[in-house]
Design an enzyme around this catalytic site. Structure first.
Site, PDB file in Angstrom:
ATOM      1  N   THR A 283      -3.993   4.528  -4.434  1.00  0.00           N
ATOM      2  CA  THR A 283      -5.084   5.212  -5.123  1.00  0.00           C
ATOM      3  C   THR A 283      -6.443   4.813  -4.546  1.00  0.00           C
ATOM      4  O   THR A 283      -6.753   3.621  -4.436  1.00  0.00           O
ATOM      5  CB  THR A 283      -5.049   4.852  -6.623  1.00  0.00           C
ATOM      6  OG1 THR A 283      -3.778   5.213  -7.157  1.00  0.00           O
ATOM      7  CG2 THR A 283      -6.145   5.562  -7.388  1.00  0.00           C
ATOM      8  N   GLU A 284      -7.242   5.817  -4.140  1.00  0.00           N
ATOM      9  CA  GLU A 284      -8.593   5.599  -3.625  1.00  0.00           C
ATOM     10  C   GLU A 284      -8.622   4.614  -2.444  1.00  0.00           C
ATOM     11  O   GLU A 284      -9.611   3.939  -2.209  1.00  0.00           O
ATOM     12  CB  GLU A 284      -9.517   5.095  -4.746  1.00  0.00           C
ATOM     13  CG  GLU A 284      -9.591   6.005  -5.953  1.00  0.00           C
ATOM     14  CD  GLU A 284     -10.257   7.344  -5.661  1.00  0.00           C
ATOM     15  OE1 GLU A 284     -11.017   7.424  -4.706  1.00  0.00           O
ATOM     16  OE2 GLU A 284      -9.997   8.300  -6.424  1.00  0.00           O
ATOM     17  N   LEU A 285      -7.526   4.553  -1.695  1.00  0.00           N
ATOM     18  CA  LEU A 285      -7.370   3.662  -0.533  1.00  0.00           C
ATOM     19  C   LEU A 285      -7.516   2.186  -0.900  1.00  0.00           C
ATOM     20  O   LEU A 285      -7.882   1.351  -0.052  1.00  0.00           O
ATOM     21  CB  LEU A 285      -8.365   4.019   0.583  1.00  0.00           C
ATOM     22  CG  LEU A 285      -8.254   5.416   1.192  1.00  0.00           C
ATOM     23  CD1 LEU A 285      -9.109   5.510   2.443  1.00  0.00           C
ATOM     24  CD2 LEU A 285      -6.827   5.795   1.523  1.00  0.00           C
TER      25      LEU A 285
ATOM     26  N   TRP B 250     -12.326   3.337  -0.813  1.00  0.00           N
ATOM     27  CA  TRP B 250     -13.225   4.205  -0.044  1.00  0.00           C
ATOM     28  C   TRP B 250     -14.357   4.756  -0.905  1.00  0.00           C
ATOM     29  O   TRP B 250     -15.045   5.689  -0.512  1.00  0.00           O
ATOM     30  CB  TRP B 250     -12.451   5.325   0.643  1.00  0.00           C
ATOM     31  CG  TRP B 250     -11.849   6.398  -0.232  1.00  0.00           C
ATOM     32  CD1 TRP B 250     -11.740   6.413  -1.587  1.00  0.00           C
ATOM     33  CD2 TRP B 250     -11.266   7.627   0.234  1.00  0.00           C
ATOM     34  NE1 TRP B 250     -11.107   7.564  -2.011  1.00  0.00           N
ATOM     35  CE2 TRP B 250     -10.812   8.339  -0.905  1.00  0.00           C
ATOM     36  CE3 TRP B 250     -11.086   8.202   1.475  1.00  0.00           C
ATOM     37  CZ2 TRP B 250     -10.188   9.578  -0.827  1.00  0.00           C
ATOM     38  CZ3 TRP B 250     -10.462   9.445   1.557  1.00  0.00           C
ATOM     39  CH2 TRP B 250     -10.020  10.111   0.419  1.00  0.00           C
TER      40      TRP B 250
END
Length: 485
Positions: free
Chosen positions: A145-147, A298
């Site tokens: 999730t979300e890098l 990120w």
């Protein structure tokens, strides 16, 4: 040889309806169906569908040389199935080309990796099963999730069988290093790391239509020239972005789709390939180990997790949610488990962010609430009702130690059942094998008997009558000689 690795993220949460304090205990349905239908349908027709059609044309025009990766959350897939099934069909067509790789991630786009490893493993497994069911692929590279990524996560990801993980090429982590290489995880050396090239990715996602940007307008040949001019030894350029960039963040009128579709032609002229993440981690060797002590992402300039856990409101909601994770996993209530997934979406915590509240930050742009405090209040009302339902299954009077003991017993029983099932399966196969052999022997015996019965018998030659030996006639007594007188 240089290669571009494109990755596109697709995610939509189940948005919550306005849920008042007085609804707690009375209303167990939490979602704004109208908003969910409206938003995903609008974005699908403005962005997702035309973008997927562009990708299909790029693959066809390049004769399969263009390749990319897509990561789509389970919550988004459920909404596509319900509201925009034609997009699922397009994703299936992309999968059938063999040029599009689907990545692993958490089913609910959750922050479980920061709170509960068991929940993280479970969600990634459920997501993999969904990808296999819809697109016939088993993901080999994970995109959290979300890098979100850190050294603590690497051994867990490696133990789950993934070859690689993709994350942010954050400047405070890389320092002087370049993101255009494959790295290995410091805490799990066999796990390879693909890093987002932040500048080149944001040139498309953030700056493409910015008329005040010094490099505006951005054309496909100029962009490929930038990539070709990177040092020769830098072999992989990772371009990671949301699929919504095409048609939504950057509207169709900007020429974003024409730009995208022109990239393969100019890349081929410059001898640049397109690879999927699995191809990249298979072909390239790591140049060094990379240590990331604290979780990165990120999001925002800080590239950390403060977008979701940066204030007291977010942390209170987060801790309250995951305080019942063990109890939820114990229950068999399908509806409760579904709500558990939907309430874990990182978006709910993102809406509570107080970062730059009054300057039109990205947090406020995407939030359906007027303020972060409204987002917090609404979520906590929903969570309060959810926890009441969980307590009905497993009361809070069961303390953590007792619950842990219960879980240990259940897990031991599950393992024992698994062993017994394996033994039973082995015995069943042995019995089947024995029965098959027995039937084969019986069949062989019957066939042999049938052949013997069907074989014509030669007529027996009549036996010559045995000549009875003639009865010896009794010898006649010769006349006695007369006695001399």
């Amino acid at each position: 040889m240089k290669a571009i690795c494109f990755y596109f993220q697709i995610h939509q949460p189940f948005r919550l309806k306005r849920y008042r304090f007085f609804d707690i205990g009375n209303d167990h349905y939490y979602y704004d169906d109208f908003a969910n239908d409206d938003i995903i349908t609008r974005i699908a027709h403005r962005s997702y569908i035309p973008a997927a059609e562009s990708l299909l044309r790029m693959i066809e025009a390049s004769k399969g040389k263009f390749k990319c990766a897509i990561s789509v959350t389970g919550t988004a897939l459920e909404q596509f199935e319900q509201y925009v099934p034609e997009f699922i069909d397009l994703l299936k067509k992309l999968a059938e080309t063999g040029c599009v790789e689907f990545l692993a991630e958490t089913y609910a786009h959750s922050l479980s990796s920061l709170a509960d490893p068991d929940e993280f493993i479970n969600q990634v497994k459920v997501h993999d099963e969904k990808i296999k069911e819809l697109f016939g692929q088993t993901p080999k590279v994970l995109r959290n999730t979300e890098l979100i990524y850190s050294d603590e996560l690497a051994p867990l990801i490696q133990s789950m069988g993934y070859k690689g993980v993709i994350t942010e090429g954050a400047k405070h982590i890389l320092g002087w290093k370049s993101p255009n290489y494959i790295y290995s995880a410091a805490s799990a050396p066999k796990l390879k790391i693909l890093l987002k090239n932040d500048k080149l990715s944001d040139d498309i996602s953030d700056r493409f239509s910015n008329t005040s940007w010094e490099d505006y307008p951005l054309t496909a040949d100029k962009y490929i020239d930038w990539i070709a001019s990177t040092p020769q030894e830098e072999q992989i350029i990772n371009l990671f972005m949301n699929l919504e960039v095409f048609g939504d963040f950057q509207p169709r009128e900007t020429g974003i789709f024409q730009f995208l579709e022109a990239l393969p032609r100019f890349a081929e002229e410059r001898g640049i390939d397109f690879w999927t993440p699995t191809t990249a981690v298979t072909k390239l060797k790591p140049v060094a180990e990379l240590s990331i002590l604290h979780p990165i992402s990120w999001a925002d300039e800080a590239r950390d997790t403060s977008a979701w856990l940066g204030n007291q409101l977010q942390n209170e909601a987060f801790q309250k949610l995951y305080s019942v994770s063990e109890r939820v996993r114990l229950c068999q209530d399908r509806r409760l488990k579904q709500d558990w997934y939907y309430l874990q979406a990182a978006d709910h915590f993102f809406y509570m962010s107080t970062k730059n509240m009054h300057d039109g930050s990205v947090h406020s742009q995407f939030s359906p609430y007027d303020t972060p405090f409204d987002a917090f209040t609404n979520y906590m009302n929903v969570l309060a009702d959810f926890i009441v339902r969980v307590e009905e299954q497993y009361p809070m009077s069961i303390d953590n130690e007792e619950l842990s003991s219960l879980l240990t017993t259940i897990r031991n029983q599950e393992r024992e059942i698994e062993v017994l099932n394996k033994e039973a399966e082995s015995m069943r196969k042995n019995i089947e094998h024995f029965n098959e052999e027995h039937l084969l022997r019986e069949k062989a015996a019957e066939e042999a008997a049938a052949k013997k019965a069907a074989k014509p018998r030669k007529p027996k030659a009549p036996k010559a009558a045995a000549e009875k030996p003639a009865k010896a006639e009794p010898a006649k007594a010769e006349p006695a000689e007369p006695k001399a007188e």
